[in-house]
Design a protein around this motif. Structure first.
Motif, short mmCIF file in Angstrom:
data_model
loop_
_atom_site.label_atom_id
_atom_site.label_comp_id
_atom_site.label_asym_id
_atom_site.label_seq_id
_atom_site.Cartn_x
_atom_site.Cartn_y
_atom_site.Cartn_z
N THR A 1 -29.18 7.75 9.26
CA THR A 1 -27.96 8.48 9.63
C THR A 1 -26.82 8.04 8.74
OG1 THR A 1 -27.49 6.81 11.33
CG2 THR A 1 -28.63 8.81 12.03
N GLU A 2 -25.76 8.82 8.74
CA GLU A 2 -24.62 8.56 7.86
C GLU A 2 -23.62 7.62 8.51
OE1 GLU A 2 -21.16 11.07 5.44
OE2 GLU A 2 -22.71 12.11 6.59
N TRP A 3 -23.13 6.68 7.73
CA TRP A 3 -22.11 5.74 8.21
C TRP A 3 -20.87 6.51 8.66
CZ3 TRP A 3 -17.16 4.35 6.56
CH2 TRP A 3 -16.67 3.14 7.06
N SER A 4 -20.37 6.20 9.86
CA SER A 4 -19.26 6.99 10.38
C SER A 4 -18.12 6.16 10.96
CB SER A 4 -19.78 7.94 11.47
OG SER A 4 -20.33 7.22 12.55
N ALA A 5 -18.13 4.85 10.74
CA ALA A 5 -17.02 4.04 11.24
C ALA A 5 -15.83 4.14 10.29
CB ALA A 5 -17.45 2.57 11.36
N ALA A 6 -14.65 4.21 10.86
CA ALA A 6 -13.44 4.30 10.04
C ALA A 6 -13.17 2.97 9.35
CB ALA A 6 -12.25 4.70 10.90
N GLN A 7 -12.71 3.02 8.12
CA GLN A 7 -12.31 1.81 7.44
C GLN A 7 -10.80 1.62 7.56
OE1 GLN A 7 -12.36 1.48 3.16
NE2 GLN A 7 -12.39 3.70 2.89
N THR A 8 -10.36 0.43 7.26
CA THR A 8 -8.95 0.09 7.32
C THR A 8 -8.49 -0.26 5.92
OG1 THR A 8 -9.10 -0.71 9.59
CG2 THR A 8 -7.23 -1.45 8.30
N VAL A 9 -7.43 0.39 5.46
CA VAL A 9 -6.92 0.19 4.10
C VAL A 9 -5.46 -0.21 4.18
CG1 VAL A 9 -6.49 1.27 1.87
CG2 VAL A 9 -8.52 1.91 3.19
N THR A 10 -5.11 -1.28 3.47
CA THR A 10 -3.72 -1.70 3.37
C THR A 10 -3.25 -1.50 1.94
OG1 THR A 10 -3.86 -3.33 5.15
CG2 THR A 10 -2.11 -3.62 3.56
N LEU A 11 -2.15 -0.78 1.79
CA LEU A 11 -1.58 -0.49 0.48
C LEU A 11 -0.48 -1.50 0.17
CD1 LEU A 11 -1.08 3.35 1.03
CD2 LEU A 11 -3.06 2.23 -0.03
N TRP A 12 -0.28 -1.77 -1.09
CA TRP A 12 0.90 -2.49 -1.55
C TRP A 12 1.39 -1.82 -2.82
CZ3 TRP A 12 1.59 -5.88 -5.99
CH2 TRP A 12 2.88 -6.42 -6.04
N SER A 13 2.62 -1.31 -2.78
CA SER A 13 3.23 -0.65 -3.93
C SER A 13 4.39 -1.51 -4.41
CB SER A 13 3.72 0.75 -3.53
OG SER A 13 4.33 1.40 -4.62
N ASP A 14 4.25 -2.07 -5.58
CA ASP A 14 5.24 -2.98 -6.16
C ASP A 14 6.57 -2.24 -6.35
OD1 ASP A 14 6.65 -4.89 -7.54
OD2 ASP A 14 5.15 -5.18 -9.11
N ALA A 15 7.63 -2.79 -5.77
CA ALA A 15 8.96 -2.18 -5.90
C ALA A 15 9.94 -3.10 -6.60
CB ALA A 15 9.50 -1.78 -4.53
N ALA A 16 9.42 -4.08 -7.37
CA ALA A 16 10.29 -4.99 -8.09
C ALA A 16 11.01 -4.25 -9.23
CB ALA A 16 9.49 -6.17 -8.64
N ARG A 17 11.98 -4.91 -9.82
CA ARG A 17 12.80 -4.26 -10.83
C ARG A 17 12.01 -3.85 -12.06
NH1 ARG A 17 18.23 -8.13 -10.56
NH2 ARG A 17 19.07 -7.25 -8.61
N SER A 18 10.97 -4.58 -12.39
CA SER A 18 10.18 -4.20 -13.58
C SER A 18 9.55 -2.83 -13.42
CB SER A 18 9.09 -5.24 -13.84
OG SER A 18 8.08 -5.18 -12.85
N MET A 19 9.35 -2.41 -12.18
CA MET A 19 8.74 -1.11 -11.93
C MET A 19 9.73 0.03 -12.08
SD MET A 19 5.50 -1.61 -11.29
CE MET A 19 4.91 -0.21 -10.33
N ALA A 20 11.01 -0.28 -12.27
CA ALA A 20 12.02 0.76 -12.48
C ALA A 20 12.05 1.25 -13.92
CB ALA A 20 13.40 0.25 -12.08
N TYR A 21 11.09 0.86 -14.72
CA TYR A 21 10.97 1.28 -16.12
C TYR A 21 10.04 2.49 -16.21
CZ TYR A 21 10.12 0.86 -21.15
OH TYR A 21 10.02 1.10 -22.50
N PRO A 22 10.29 3.45 -17.10
CA PRO A 22 11.41 3.55 -18.04
C PRO A 22 12.68 4.04 -17.34
CG PRO A 22 10.01 5.47 -18.24
CD PRO A 22 9.33 4.57 -17.26
N GLU A 23 13.79 3.92 -18.05
CA GLU A 23 15.07 4.26 -17.46
C GLU A 23 15.32 5.76 -17.44
OE1 GLU A 23 17.57 1.78 -19.88
OE2 GLU A 23 17.59 0.20 -18.34
N THR A 24 14.51 6.53 -18.16
CA THR A 24 14.58 7.99 -18.12
C THR A 24 13.21 8.53 -17.77
OG1 THR A 24 14.12 8.17 -20.50
CG2 THR A 24 16.43 8.09 -19.82
N GLY A 25 13.17 9.63 -17.02
CA GLY A 25 11.90 10.19 -16.59
C GLY A 25 11.35 9.46 -15.38
#
Length: 289
Positions: A80-104
């Motif tokens: 039979t097919e596996w049917s249990a839900a998985q649990t996923v935790t996201l992390w999206s880096d919001a530090a200043r280095s991620m504000a690059y590039p300054e246009t677009g």
């Protein structure tokens, strides 16, 4: 309306304005992916038929499908097919280095878009999704997506470079979006710590193409997005080879760390259509179990 009230309203409007736009983009992006039950296409506990396989020594007699076996010289097991839900935790880096590039579109904006689109897909598949740092416990439903939208639509700030949270939620799978350019060894110590806890995951390194090509020449001042690090040179081109070597070494270390932990590693550029990364992510989460 008083001046104070008008100021408060203007700040509230400015804060909330990016959220609907992010949600709309993420939902449109998620809609481009053909869905089934996400990540469950494997044998396991469930009610839906998955496949037949030939019996091997050690299989219980009660698991044999005698009707299917009667049509062949071999004995077959009905899975039979596996049917249990998985649990996923996201992390999206919001530090200043991620504000690059300054246009677009910035790296932070692309990370938030991919994270939210992935969350929408997972939610549609019945999976529980949460966020780390700031903490949002995994759950399902539209309200959870609203909470994720608010977290992912927040403005960055604070440190020049981001680090994944030292304390984890003990979930089955982590998906980390970052440029992973934090100097020193703390970044690798954090990632190693999460990997040693037996949790599975995916690292998505998001970069701008200029960070790969290093198209700088002549007199150039380099500075971190927060201004904490500054370096000026008269011959930027002379640094290109060493810079690229260091970036490649950083990538090799990330890939090696991911491999040893049983994780997956992927590089995505802001200039690349996000759909390709989302397709890869959607498939990858079925491979890290």
């Amino acid at each position: 309306m008083s001046a104070a009230a008008r100021t408060l309203r203007a700040r509230a409007d400015a804060t909330s304005a990016p959220l609907p736009a992010l949600r709309v983009r993420a939902e449109r992006l998620a809609a481009t992916i053909v869905l089934g039950e996400h990540g469950r296409r494997r044998a396991g506990m469930g009610e839906e038929f998955w496949q037949y396989r030939q019996a091997v020594p050690g299989d219980a007699a009660s698991s044999i499908d005698w009707r299917r076996s009667a049509r062949s010289d071999a004995t077959f097991i009905r899975q039979t097919e596996w049917s249990a839900a998985q649990t996923v935790t996201l992390w999206s880096d919001a530090a200043r280095s991620m504000a690059y590039p300054e246009t677009g579109e910035t790296k932070a904006e692309r990370a938030a878009l991919l994270a939210l689109a992935l969350a929408i897909l997972l939610n549609q598949g019945g999976e529980r999704v949460g966020h780390a740092a700031p903490d949002l416990r995994p759950a399902t439903g539209r309200i959870q997506l609203d909470r994720l939208t608010a977290l992912l639509g927040r403005e960055g700030g604070g440190c020049d470079y981001g680090l994944p949270p030292a304390a984890t939620q003990g979930t089955s799978t982590h998906v980390l979006f970052s440029d992973f350019l934090a100097p020193g060894e703390e970044l690798f110590e954090r990632l190693t710590h999460i990997g040693r806890q037996g949790e599975r995951g995916v690292l998505v390194q998001i970069l701008d193409e200029s960070e790969e090509a290093f198209p700088f020449d002549g007199r150039t001042e380099f500075r971190s997005m927060g201004g904490a690090v500054r370096f000026e040179t008269e011959r930027a081109r002379a640094l290109r080879s060493d810079y690229r070597a260091k970036l490649e070494e950083r990538r090799r270390r990330l890939a090696t760390l991911a491999r040893r932990a049983g994780w997956l590693f992927h590089v995505h550029h802001v200039q690349t259509p996000p759909r390709a990364a989302l397709i890869w992510l959607h498939g990858a989460l079925g491979d890290v179990r």
